[in-house]
Design a protein around this motif. Structure first.
Motif, PDB file in Angstrom:
ATOM      1  N   SER A  20      30.166  38.154  -3.530  1.00 18.62           N
ATOM      2  CA  SER A  20      30.798  39.384  -3.996  1.00 18.62           C
ATOM      3  C   SER A  20      31.663  39.100  -5.224  1.00 18.62           C
ATOM      4  O   SER A  20      31.983  37.952  -5.545  1.00 18.62           O
ATOM      5  N   LEU A  21      32.038  40.144  -5.908  1.00 15.18           N
ATOM      6  CA  LEU A  21      32.892  40.012  -7.091  1.00 15.18           C
ATOM      7  C   LEU A  21      34.243  39.407  -6.728  1.00 15.18           C
ATOM      8  O   LEU A  21      34.799  38.595  -7.478  1.00 15.18           O
ATOM      9  N   ARG A  22      34.755  39.781  -5.553  1.00 15.39           N
ATOM     10  CA  ARG A  22      36.044  39.233  -5.129  1.00 15.39           C
ATOM     11  C   ARG A  22      35.944  37.732  -4.889  1.00 15.39           C
ATOM     12  O   ARG A  22      36.850  36.974  -5.241  1.00 15.39           O
ATOM     13  N   GLY A  23      34.830  37.291  -4.297  1.00 15.47           N
ATOM     14  CA  GLY A  23      34.647  35.864  -4.072  1.00 15.47           C
ATOM     15  C   GLY A  23      34.543  35.089  -5.372  1.00 15.47           C
ATOM     16  O   GLY A  23      35.075  33.982  -5.497  1.00 15.47           O
ATOM     17  N   ARG A  24      33.858  35.683  -6.348  1.00 14.47           N
ATOM     18  CA  ARG A  24      33.761  35.019  -7.642  1.00 14.47           C
ATOM     19  C   ARG A  24      35.119  34.899  -8.309  1.00 14.47           C
ATOM     20  O   ARG A  24      35.451  33.876  -8.917  1.00 14.47           O
ATOM     21  N   LEU A  25      35.922  35.945  -8.199  1.00 18.09           N
ATOM     22  CA  LEU A  25      37.255  35.899  -8.781  1.00 18.09           C
ATOM     23  C   LEU A  25      38.118  34.855  -8.096  1.00 18.09           C
ATOM     24  O   LEU A  25      38.910  34.157  -8.745  1.00 18.09           O
ATOM     25  N   GLN A  26      38.004  34.729  -6.770  1.00 21.36           N
ATOM     26  CA  GLN A  26      38.772  33.723  -6.047  1.00 21.36           C
ATOM     27  C   GLN A  26      38.371  32.307  -6.466  1.00 21.36           C
ATOM     28  O   GLN A  26      39.209  31.417  -6.573  1.00 21.36           O
TER      29      GLN A  26
END
Length: 264
Positions: A20-26
């Motif tokens: 997910s986009l959130r995982g990539r940002l993390q």
């Protein structure tokens, strides 16, 4: 009687679930946070080191010049340092730096290790001794130099105090002797930094697995063999870290020298 043939289910590799986009940002957040400081360090530290090295091969003086002249500046420095008579101030500075650096780093490592081993014996008052040994590191080189200048002054400090107590034959005038003044700088530097090295070694000693020590003791290892063959080899990373920090501090000891000796 009929038998029913059974087949094992075929295991297919599980399809990778999309991140997910959130995982990539993390995942990218540590790199994003470190990127500015990394770029600044790369440009303003290593970039200027390369730029200074380039200018050393030009005819730059007060202002930079980009006309290459080869190693001419290094040849002049070599002749001025090693071929001038009497020896140049640069040669004297190099000699004093070598003496100070060797003694400062070596004594700090030895004394710091000794203090750490003593405190690691779970002695009473350890909580009081640790900050006492560490306190000098909180002082600047200027404060350390001025304090030791007063302490070592023959007419004001240690020598004068002992004369007042009746020991009139005691003399300690190293700070007034040009052949021994470099060793007073070593004394002041070791006093300031040995407590910090002690803290590094103490942390390393507390991180050693106690089972290794117990096994060596069961095998009949003496305390000397225990430290020489097990403890000190395990502290090699601490030795390296302490050496790097002390070497860096030795190079930056200009203010200590000025405060203690008024520039020589």
């Amino acid at each position: 009687m009929s038998t029913v043939a059974t087949t094992d289910p075929v295991l297919t590799p599980r399809q990778a679930t999309p991140i997910s986009l959130r995982g990539r940002l993390q995942d990218a957040l540590p790199k994003i946070v470190l990127a500015p400081s990394f770029v600044i360090t790369l440009v303003f530290v290593y970039g200027f080191i390369v730029w200074t090295a380039y200018l050393s091969f030009t005819n730059s003086k007060t202002f930079p010049s980009y006309a290459l002249t080869g190693p001419r500046a290094y040849q002049r420095l070599w002749r001025w340092t090693f071929e001038s008579d009497p020896p140049s101030s640069w040669y004297t500075s190099i000699t004093n730096m070598a003496i100070f650096g060797f003694l400062y780093v070596g004594i700090c490592l030895a004394l710091g290790l000794l203090l750490a081993i003593l405190l690691d014996q779970k002695i009473r008052g350890e909580g009081l001794l640790r900050p006492i040994f560490l306190y000098p590191m909180a002082l600047s080189f200027i404060v350390t130099g001025v304090a030791w200048k007063w302490f070592l002054d023959p007419g004001l400090g240690l020598e004068q105090t002992l004369h007042h107590f009746g020991w009139t034959s005691f003399h300690f005038d190293w700070i007034k002797n040009k052949d021994f003044v470099i060793y007073t700088v070593v004394i002041a530097g070791v006093w300031q930094a040995s407590g910090f090295v002690m803290a590094m070694f103490l942390a390393g000693l507390r991180g050693i697995d106690g089972e290794i020590m117990k096994a060596a003791q069961i095998d009949g290892a003496s305390p000397l063999q225990l430290y020489r063959r097990i403890v000190i080899p395990l502290l090699r990373p601490i030795f390296l870290s302490a050496f790097i920090v002390l070497a860096h501090m030795a190079i930056k000891s200009y203010d200590l020298v000025v405060a203690l000796t008024s520039g020589g």
